[in-house]
Write a protein that holds these residues in place. Structure first.
Motif, PDB file in Angstrom:
ATOM      1  N   ALA A  42      -5.565   0.772  -6.672  1.00  0.00           N
ATOM      2  CA  ALA A  42      -4.560  -0.262  -6.350  1.00  0.00           C
ATOM      3  C   ALA A  42      -3.864   0.041  -5.033  1.00  0.00           C
ATOM      4  N   ALA A  43      -3.499   1.301  -4.907  1.00  0.00           N
ATOM      5  CA  ALA A  43      -2.819   1.661  -3.643  1.00  0.00           C
ATOM      6  C   ALA A  43      -3.729   1.425  -2.440  1.00  0.00           C
ATOM      7  N   SER A  44      -4.973   1.767  -2.646  1.00  0.00           N
ATOM      8  CA  SER A  44      -5.918   1.541  -1.508  1.00  0.00           C
ATOM      9  C   SER A  44      -6.035   0.071  -1.190  1.00  0.00           C
ATOM     10  N   LEU A  45      -6.112  -0.744  -2.283  1.00  0.00           N
ATOM     11  CA  LEU A  45      -6.225  -2.197  -2.043  1.00  0.00           C
ATOM     12  C   LEU A  45      -5.005  -2.734  -1.308  1.00  0.00           C
ATOM     13  N   ILE A  46      -3.837  -2.208  -1.783  1.00  0.00           N
ATOM     14  CA  ILE A  46      -2.603  -2.669  -1.129  1.00  0.00           C
ATOM     15  C   ILE A  46      -2.612  -2.278   0.363  1.00  0.00           C
ATOM     16  N   ILE A  47      -2.978  -1.045   0.571  1.00  0.00           N
ATOM     17  CA  ILE A  47      -3.005  -0.574   1.978  1.00  0.00           C
ATOM     18  C   ILE A  47      -4.001  -1.389   2.804  1.00  0.00           C
ATOM     19  N   PHE A  48      -5.174  -1.634   2.196  1.00  0.00           N
ATOM     20  CA  PHE A  48      -6.169  -2.450   2.930  1.00  0.00           C
ATOM     21  C   PHE A  48      -5.677  -3.865   3.186  1.00  0.00           C
ATOM     22  N   ALA A  49      -4.976  -4.407   2.127  1.00  0.00           N
ATOM     23  CA  ALA A  49      -4.449  -5.767   2.303  1.00  0.00           C
ATOM     24  C   ALA A  49      -3.417  -5.807   3.418  1.00  0.00           C
ATOM     25  N   MET A  50      -2.545  -4.808   3.398  1.00  0.00           N
ATOM     26  CA  MET A  50      -1.496  -4.778   4.427  1.00  0.00           C
ATOM     27  C   MET A  50      -2.107  -4.543   5.823  1.00  0.00           C
ATOM     28  N   LEU A  51      -3.049  -3.654   5.798  1.00  0.00           N
ATOM     29  CA  LEU A  51      -3.726  -3.444   7.096  1.00  0.00           C
ATOM     30  C   LEU A  51      -4.373  -4.730   7.588  1.00  0.00           C
ATOM     31  N   PHE A  52      -5.054  -5.405   6.650  1.00  0.00           N
ATOM     32  CA  PHE A  52      -5.716  -6.642   7.025  1.00  0.00           C
ATOM     33  C   PHE A  52      -4.724  -7.687   7.513  1.00  0.00           C
ATOM     34  N   LYS A  53      -3.541  -7.671   6.822  1.00  0.00           N
ATOM     35  CA  LYS A  53      -2.556  -8.705   7.167  1.00  0.00           C
ATOM     36  C   LYS A  53      -1.823  -8.408   8.468  1.00  0.00           C
ATOM     37  N   PHE A  54      -1.392  -7.134   8.555  1.00  0.00           N
ATOM     38  CA  PHE A  54      -0.535  -6.828   9.712  1.00  0.00           C
ATOM     39  C   PHE A  54      -1.295  -6.244  10.918  1.00  0.00           C
ATOM     40  N   ALA A  55      -2.192  -5.337  10.626  1.00  0.00           N
ATOM     41  CA  ALA A  55      -2.884  -4.715  11.770  1.00  0.00           C
ATOM     42  C   ALA A  55      -4.131  -5.484  12.182  1.00  0.00           C
ATOM     43  N   GLY A  56      -4.615  -6.315  11.211  1.00  0.00           N
ATOM     44  CA  GLY A  56      -5.866  -7.044  11.520  1.00  0.00           C
ATOM     45  C   GLY A  56      -5.806  -7.881  12.783  1.00  0.00           C
ATOM     46  N   PRO A  57      -4.726  -8.741  12.951  1.00  0.00           N
ATOM     47  CA  PRO A  57      -4.691  -9.565  14.180  1.00  0.00           C
ATOM     48  C   PRO A  57      -4.681  -8.730  15.475  1.00  0.00           C
ATOM     49  N   ALA A  58      -3.869  -7.662  15.394  1.00  0.00           N
ATOM     50  CA  ALA A  58      -3.813  -6.827  16.620  1.00  0.00           C
ATOM     51  C   ALA A  58      -5.167  -6.193  16.910  1.00  0.00           C
ATOM     52  N   ILE A  59      -5.780  -5.702  15.765  1.00  0.00           N
ATOM     53  CA  ILE A  59      -7.097  -5.078  15.953  1.00  0.00           C
ATOM     54  C   ILE A  59      -8.096  -6.111  16.444  1.00  0.00           C
ATOM     55  N   LYS A  60      -7.997  -7.303  15.749  1.00  0.00           N
ATOM     56  CA  LYS A  60      -8.901  -8.382  16.159  1.00  0.00           C
ATOM     57  C   LYS A  60      -8.679  -8.775  17.618  1.00  0.00           C
ATOM     58  N   LYS A  61      -7.364  -8.868  17.976  1.00  0.00           N
ATOM     59  CA  LYS A  61      -7.029  -9.226  19.361  1.00  0.00           C
ATOM     60  C   LYS A  61      -7.534  -8.164  20.345  1.00  0.00           C
ATOM     61  N   GLY A  62      -7.315  -6.892  19.922  1.00  0.00           N
ATOM     62  CA  GLY A  62      -7.789  -5.804  20.789  1.00  0.00           C
ATOM     63  C   GLY A  62      -9.294  -5.819  20.938  1.00  0.00           C
ATOM     64  N   MET A  63      -9.948  -6.067  19.782  1.00  0.00           N
ATOM     65  CA  MET A  63     -11.392  -6.108  19.847  1.00  0.00           C
ATOM     66  C   MET A  63     -11.875  -7.269  20.714  1.00  0.00           C
ATOM     67  N   SER A  64     -11.138  -8.436  20.556  1.00  0.00           N
ATOM     68  CA  SER A  64     -11.508  -9.611  21.375  1.00  0.00           C
ATOM     69  C   SER A  64     -11.315  -9.299  22.860  1.00  0.00           C
ATOM     70  N   ALA A  65     -10.150  -8.637  23.134  1.00  0.00           N
ATOM     71  CA  ALA A  65      -9.886  -8.291  24.548  1.00  0.00           C
ATOM     72  C   ALA A  65     -10.946  -7.331  25.089  1.00  0.00           C
ATOM     73  N   ARG A  66     -11.281  -6.349  24.183  1.00  0.00           N
ATOM     74  CA  ARG A  66     -12.298  -5.385  24.609  1.00  0.00           C
ATOM     75  C   ARG A  66     -13.623  -6.081  24.844  1.00  0.00           C
ATOM     76  N   THR A  67     -13.921  -7.032  23.866  1.00  0.00           N
ATOM     77  CA  THR A  67     -15.171  -7.785  24.016  1.00  0.00           C
ATOM     78  C   THR A  67     -15.164  -8.578  25.327  1.00  0.00           C
ATOM     79  N   ALA A  68     -13.955  -9.213  25.532  1.00  0.00           N
ATOM     80  CA  ALA A  68     -13.859 -10.012  26.759  1.00  0.00           C
ATOM     81  C   ALA A  68     -14.000  -9.133  28.019  1.00  0.00           C
TER      82      ALA A  68
END
Lengths: 190, 175
Positions: A42-68
């Protein structure tokens, strides 16, 4: 194969209680307790969910920027490659142009040299003809002058010789004769 | 030198020679000296050089004429040279000769000959020139070797040329 069999034996023996070096006893030597497993998942799921929710856009944005950025670098490299190819083509073309220009210049030089040679030859022939004419005229003039000078020199030498001969031939008797002739001639005239 | 000054010197020399009673002789000697003077550059230079003292120039004259001319002639030339009129000496003497001839109603006849004329030849030549020109002449003979032979006589503006030199010059011109 023996390794797989061995792994199967280990899993099969997971229900066997296990005691570690500190004296703590667990139901399996590899698996945690059920509650711990549940909480952990459960804790892992919560952490993954939070990561997905909060860090995901930044990571996605960073990855997009890196891709770009990588794409841009790829595009730039492609552009540079195209430029290099264009420049190479230009250089090859210029090299070809230089060769053509060299050929053209050499051809022009050959034409000019030929023209100069022809012109110089003509001018030389004209000058030679003029010099020849002048030389002939000079020779004629010198010939005339020499003849005049020769005549003058002959006259001078003749008169000098005549004067000397006359002076030497006039003795006292001749002097007296000349004087008497003069007196008679003057006396006879009136 | 102005004509008036030349005339003045000539008149002075003329009067002195006449007072001395040797006009003809002095006139003749002066005339011959003038011709020698004209023909000798060295003599002209010696007698006209202002750097040479007047006394020295007069001594030259006396050395040249002493014993060869009358003392009157020597003193007259010495006087002219000493007074610094050496350059005008020929003109003064010619003026003196003209004056002396005029006083005797004679025309100066300058005769140039390669050799000296005898007295008889001078007498006959004087008569011949008088006959040819219709004038009584005062004969002045100048010995001039450049004549070569024969005589050149000049009476006033009339020149009678019977010299070998002139004939040679004519021959040279024809050549």
């Amino acid at each position: 194969m023996s390794a797989l069999i061995r792994i199967a034996h280990l899993i099969a023996s997971e229900k066997t209680p296990h005691q570690d070096s500190e004296g703590i006893t667990t139901s399996s030597w590899i698996w945690p307790e059920k509650a711990e497993l549940i909480y952990g998942v459960a804790a892992s799921l919560i952490i993954f969910a939070m990561l997905f929710k909060f860090a995901g856009p930044a990571i996605k944005k960073g990855m997009s920027a890196r891709t770009a950025r990588i794409q841009k670098e790829l595009d730039d490299a492609a552009g540079d490659k195209a430029s290099a190819q264009t420049e190479a083509i230009g250089i090859r073309q210029a090299k070809g142009d230089i060769g053509a220009e060299r050929d053209r210049l050499l051809a022009d030089a050959a034409v000019q040299a030929g023209a100069m040679l022809t012109d110089g030859r003509g001018r030389l022939e004209t000058e030679v003809a003029e010099m020849k004419a002048r030389a002939l005229a000079d020779i004629e003039t010198a010939r005339g002058r020499s003849a005049d000078e020769l005549r003058g020199e002959i006259a001078r030498l003749s008169s000098t010789a005549a004067e000397r001969a006359v002076a030497e031939s006039i003795d006292d008797s001749t002097h007296q004769d000349l004087i008497e002739a003069f007196i008679q001639k003057v006396g006879a005239s009136s | 030198m102005s004509n008036a000054r030349i005339e003045g010197y000539a008149r002075a020399l003329f009067e002195i020679a006449r007072a001395e009673g040797s006009l003809d002789e002095v006139e003749d000697e002066l005339f011959r000296f003038a011709r020698s003077y004209e023909g000798s550059e060295a003599l002209r230079t010696a007698l006209t050089d202002d750097m040479i003292p007047a006394g020295k120039r007069q001594a030259i004259v006396e050395d040249l004429l002493g014993g060869k001319a009358t003392s009157t002639t020597t003193q007259l030339v010495s006087m002219v040279v000493g007074s610094g009129r050496g350059r005008e000496l020929p003109a003064i003497i010619d003026q003196l000769v003209a004056r002396a001839s005029s006083a005797k109603n004679l025309e100066v006849a300058e005769v140039r000959s390669a050799v000296a004329l005898t007295s008889d030849q001078q007498t006959r030549l004087t008569a011949a020139l008088a006959n040819a020109t219709g004038k009584q002449v005062n004969l002045k003979v100048v010995v001039d070797p450049s004549v070569l032979g024969g005589i050149v006589a000049t009476v006033g503006d009339t020149v009678i040329d019977g010299s070998v030199r002139t004939r040679l010059d004519q021959l040279k011109a024809r050549l």
